[in-house]
Scaffold this active site. Structure first.
Site, PDB file in Angstrom:
ATOM      1  N   ASN A  23     -22.056   4.236  -8.572  1.00  0.00           N
ATOM      2  CA  ASN A  23     -23.199   4.537  -7.688  1.00  0.00           C
ATOM      3  C   ASN A  23     -23.256   5.994  -7.265  1.00  0.00           C
ATOM      4  O   ASN A  23     -24.004   6.348  -6.354  1.00  0.00           O
ATOM      5  CB  ASN A  23     -23.187   3.611  -6.456  1.00  0.00           C
ATOM      6  CG  ASN A  23     -21.972   3.845  -5.577  1.00  0.00           C
ATOM      7  OD1 ASN A  23     -21.096   4.648  -5.941  1.00  0.00           O
ATOM      8  ND2 ASN A  23     -21.910   3.189  -4.452  1.00  0.00           N
ATOM      9  N   ASP A  25     -21.202   7.979  -5.680  1.00  0.00           N
ATOM     10  CA  ASP A  25     -20.597   8.516  -4.447  1.00  0.00           C
ATOM     11  C   ASP A  25     -19.239   9.177  -4.710  1.00  0.00           C
ATOM     12  O   ASP A  25     -18.559   9.604  -3.775  1.00  0.00           O
ATOM     13  CB  ASP A  25     -20.474   7.421  -3.368  1.00  0.00           C
ATOM     14  CG  ASP A  25     -19.480   6.326  -3.743  1.00  0.00           C
ATOM     15  OD1 ASP A  25     -18.931   6.362  -4.875  1.00  0.00           O
ATOM     16  OD2 ASP A  25     -19.241   5.428  -2.911  1.00  0.00           O
ATOM     17  N   ASP A  98      -3.620  -7.207  -4.604  1.00  0.00           N
ATOM     18  CA  ASP A  98      -2.570  -6.554  -3.830  1.00  0.00           C
ATOM     19  C   ASP A  98      -2.567  -7.187  -2.441  1.00  0.00           C
ATOM     20  O   ASP A  98      -3.630  -7.366  -1.844  1.00  0.00           O
ATOM     21  CB  ASP A  98      -2.865  -5.054  -3.735  1.00  0.00           C
ATOM     22  CG  ASP A  98      -1.611  -4.203  -3.788  1.00  0.00           C
ATOM     23  OD1 ASP A  98      -0.681  -4.513  -3.030  1.00  0.00           O
ATOM     24  OD2 ASP A  98      -1.580  -3.241  -4.571  1.00  0.00           O
ATOM     25  N   ASP A 199       2.984  -5.797  -1.376  1.00  0.00           N
ATOM     26  CA  ASP A 199       3.404  -4.466  -0.965  1.00  0.00           C
ATOM     27  C   ASP A 199       4.672  -4.525  -0.108  1.00  0.00           C
ATOM     28  O   ASP A 199       4.731  -5.320   0.842  1.00  0.00           O
ATOM     29  CB  ASP A 199       2.255  -3.852  -0.148  1.00  0.00           C
ATOM     30  CG  ASP A 199       2.415  -2.374   0.071  1.00  0.00           C
ATOM     31  OD1 ASP A 199       2.488  -1.637  -0.916  1.00  0.00           O
ATOM     32  OD2 ASP A 199       2.461  -1.960   1.254  1.00  0.00           O
ATOM     33  N   GLU A 256       6.968  -5.862  -4.319  1.00  0.00           N
ATOM     34  CA  GLU A 256       7.499  -4.501  -4.350  1.00  0.00           C
ATOM     35  C   GLU A 256       8.695  -4.446  -3.408  1.00  0.00           C
ATOM     36  O   GLU A 256       8.574  -4.781  -2.224  1.00  0.00           O
ATOM     37  CB  GLU A 256       6.410  -3.520  -3.899  1.00  0.00           C
ATOM     38  CG  GLU A 256       6.804  -2.081  -4.125  1.00  0.00           C
ATOM     39  CD  GLU A 256       6.022  -1.103  -3.271  1.00  0.00           C
ATOM     40  OE1 GLU A 256       5.909   0.045  -3.670  1.00  0.00           O
ATOM     41  OE2 GLU A 256       5.535  -1.500  -2.189  1.00  0.00           O
ATOM     42  N   HIS A 330       0.523   3.687  -9.278  1.00  0.00           N
ATOM     43  CA  HIS A 330      -0.247   4.657  -8.497  1.00  0.00           C
ATOM     44  C   HIS A 330       0.616   5.510  -7.580  1.00  0.00           C
ATOM     45  O   HIS A 330       0.105   6.410  -6.912  1.00  0.00           O
ATOM     46  CB  HIS A 330      -1.279   3.885  -7.663  1.00  0.00           C
ATOM     47  CG  HIS A 330      -0.596   2.951  -6.700  1.00  0.00           C
ATOM     48  ND1 HIS A 330       0.105   1.833  -7.116  1.00  0.00           N
ATOM     49  CD2 HIS A 330      -0.455   2.986  -5.356  1.00  0.00           C
ATOM     50  CE1 HIS A 330       0.630   1.233  -6.063  1.00  0.00           C
ATOM     51  NE2 HIS A 330       0.307   1.900  -4.995  1.00  0.00           N
ATOM     52  N   ASP A 331       1.917   5.218  -7.492  1.00  0.00           N
ATOM     53  CA  ASP A 331       2.823   5.996  -6.635  1.00  0.00           C
ATOM     54  C   ASP A 331       3.729   6.914  -7.442  1.00  0.00           C
ATOM     55  O   ASP A 331       4.511   7.673  -6.859  1.00  0.00           O
ATOM     56  CB  ASP A 331       3.743   5.055  -5.833  1.00  0.00           C
ATOM     57  CG  ASP A 331       2.998   4.229  -4.806  1.00  0.00           C
ATOM     58  OD1 ASP A 331       1.967   4.712  -4.287  1.00  0.00           O
ATOM     59  OD2 ASP A 331       3.454   3.105  -4.512  1.00  0.00           O
TER      60      ASP A 331
END
Ligand code: NOJ
Length: 556
Positions: A23, A25, A98, A199, A256, A330-331
């Site tokens: 969209n 943004d 998650d 998490d 995790e 992603h870490d």
């Protein structure tokens, strides 16, 4: 051994914020994931794990949830979610959500109530303590710099936050908290989701005495996560979760667990534990980490350390519990830049080598978006180009407040280890912003997108993408890849990672050259009459291993 679908599966992780914006943004969204389901399916994976997509003020990109039963505005609506789930299932894929329940956002309604008064019903949903001599209750440090305690004048108490001060830790000793969490988990399961990635789930039970962290003395940068890890009631609470939620649905679960040893992992995931199915362990992610500076270092890694750790997890869990296999998320920095070689000449070779080396081990492989096209770390020139709260806080602490490292040093460490290395937008093509967005991306695109992108990968039969696709196909064809026992060969070899897998008289030989040198190793004799299942070179050069060469043989 019990055989389960999630052991045979491959998981593909999507970081929605950086996957595909539809969209304009500049922020990825759920419609963007729907748009690329054919692509994900083509890779040959089975499950999609989405980083948090719940309502959040995004202090830590969604790991600070303000409403567990709503979708983050930037990502779309619940109608988009329903469409996504349906379309995922229509593709024969499954969806893993998650679950972030060690802490909530300080904007969560529970916390808003909790800080009104000590008599409020929700006060005890969080971990509050009185100060000591006008200071925090103990010396614990947040994972993201500074004290792990935040003072709230309205109640004249401090609350614990192991992460940012907008991520308040929940009090799992309160049974109402646990029931609220089990309710929301069942609510998502009833919608038809297929699993949870949990998490920092081994941090949920803290010692109520909150003893000082003895490890922090003299450190320039520390975290007290280990003080909260594997706490007094964690197994009791996870067994309760199993009874109340997990046992009622057919789910894939992975927790995790920073700081977990193999013995801990067996407690969490042992085949009869009635807790979780897998953990994400961190030991192999520690090979290039400093004992005092954490990730803010440029320490190189040693292959023998990596082999020792991976092999210990392979052998100690064998027959008792199940490994997750990951190089990336992603870490973490991009693995091709970390354990491979991202120079143009070796990038694709080493990306494939790392894929083969990992996917032939025992466990369930996880592929992080972009790994399958060999995406690399990014080296933004200035700290102001970065967005990750951990990176920004560490820069402030170490460079500006404590002056313990210079800007130049810190930028070098950031280029190696910042979480933003993994968070630059997915590189779809060579159009502006790599085809990620028609607007301004929330974080800059890696400038190498003109070369490294999905369109190029799909057009080249020798690409990293098709190599990963082949790994996924082989897994479906040969059960030895899934279930075989593992045995390391030549543990002290500093250049080559070689191992066996064994199942019912069959063997796999997996050989990977982790260097840019041409080496000789005894391979012909070991493989005997076996045939090569996969390789990142066109032909078999026998005992000669070319730079970053990797092969798997099947020996019947
Ligand atoms: C681990 C997540 O992977 C990370 O991104 C997050 O910052 C922390 N947990 C806190 O939720």
């Amino acid at each position: 051994m019990n055989k389960s679908w999630w052991q045979e599966a491959v998981v593909y992780q999507v970081y929605p914020r950086s996957f595909q914006d539809t969209n304009g943004d500049g922020i990825g969204d759920l419609q963007g994931i729907i748009k690329h389901l054919d692509y994900i399916k083509k890779l040959g994976v089975d499950v999609i794990w989405l980083n948090p997509i719940y309502s959040s003020p995004n202090d830590d990109n969604g790991y600070d949830i303000s409403d567990y039963r709503n979708i983050m505005t930037e990502f779309g609506t619940m109608a988009d979610f329903n469409q996504l789930l349906k379309t995922i299932h229509e593709h024969g894929l499954k969806l893993m959500m998650d679950l972030v329940v060690n802490h909530t956002s300080d904007e969560n309604a529970w916390f808003v109530e909790a800080k009104r008064s000590v008599n409020n019903k929700y006060h005890d949903f969080y971990l509050w303590r009185d100060g000591k001599d006008g200071k925090a209750p103990n010396n614990w440090q947040s994972e993201f710099s500074g004290s792990a305690w935040q003072y709230v004048p309205s109640v004249n108490q401090y609350y614990l936050h192991l992460f940012t001060k907008k991520q308040a830790d929940l009090n799992w000793d309160n049974s109402d908290v646990r029931h609220e969490i089990f309710d929301l988990m069942n609510w998502w399961c009833d919608k038809g989701i297929d699993g949870f990635r949990m998490d920092v789930i081994n941090l949920i039970s803290k010692d109520p005495a909150f003893p000082d962290d003895p490890n922090l003395k003299g450190e320039v940068h520390g975290s007290s996560m280990t003080m909260a890890a594997n706490g007094p009631h964690v197994h009791e609470y996870l067994k309760e979760m199993y009874k109340e939620v997990l046992s009622k649905h057919d789910l894939i679960t992975v927790g995790e667990t920073p700081g977990a040893s193999t013995a801990d992992a067996i407690k969490y995931t042992g085949f009869n534990s009635h807790e979780l199915e897998m953990v994400f362990q961190f030991e192999h992610m520690g090979v290039d980490i400093s004992p005092t500076m954490g990730k803010w270092t440029d320490r190189p890694f040693k292959l023998v350390d990596l082999k020792r750790i991976m092999s210990r997890w392979q052998t100690e869990l064998n027959g008792k519990a199940w490994n997750s296999l990951y190089w990336n998320n992603h870490d973490q920095p991009r693995v091709v830049s970390r354990f491979g070689n991202d120079a143009a000449e070796y990038r694709e070779l080493s990306a494939k080598m790392l894929g083969n080396c990992l996917h032939m081990m025992q466990g369930t492989p996880y592929i992080y978006q972009g790994e399958e096209i060999g995406m690399t770390n990014v080296g933004f020139p200035k700290i102001s180009d970065y967005h990750d709260v951990e990176t920004l806080n560490a820069y402030k602490e170490l460079v500006q407040d404590k002056h313990s490292v210079t800007d130049g040093q810190m930028m070098r460490y950031i280029h190696k280890h910042s979480r933003d290395n993994a968070r630059t937008p997915m590189q779809w093509n060579d159009e502006p912003n790599a085809g990620f967005t028609a607007g301004e991306p929330w974080i800059d695109v890696n400038p190498n997108y003109d070369q490294i992108n999905v369109a190029n990968a799909l057009a080249d039969p020798n690409s990293v993408f098709y190599f990963y696709q082949k790994l996924n196909q082989l897994r479906k064809q040969y059960s030895i890849i899934v279930y075989g026992d593992y045995e390391l060969i030549e543990p002290e070899d500093e250049q080559v990672y070689m191992y066996w897998r064994h199942l019912d008289g069959q063997k796999l030989l997996v050989v990977s050259n982790f260097t840019d040198q041409t080496l000789r190793r005894s391979i012909i004799q070991r493989r005997g009459t076996g045939h090569m299942l996969i390789s990142n070179y066109q032909n078999d050069s026998g005992d000669q291993l070319r730079p970053y060469e990797s092969r798997t043989y099947l020996i019947n």
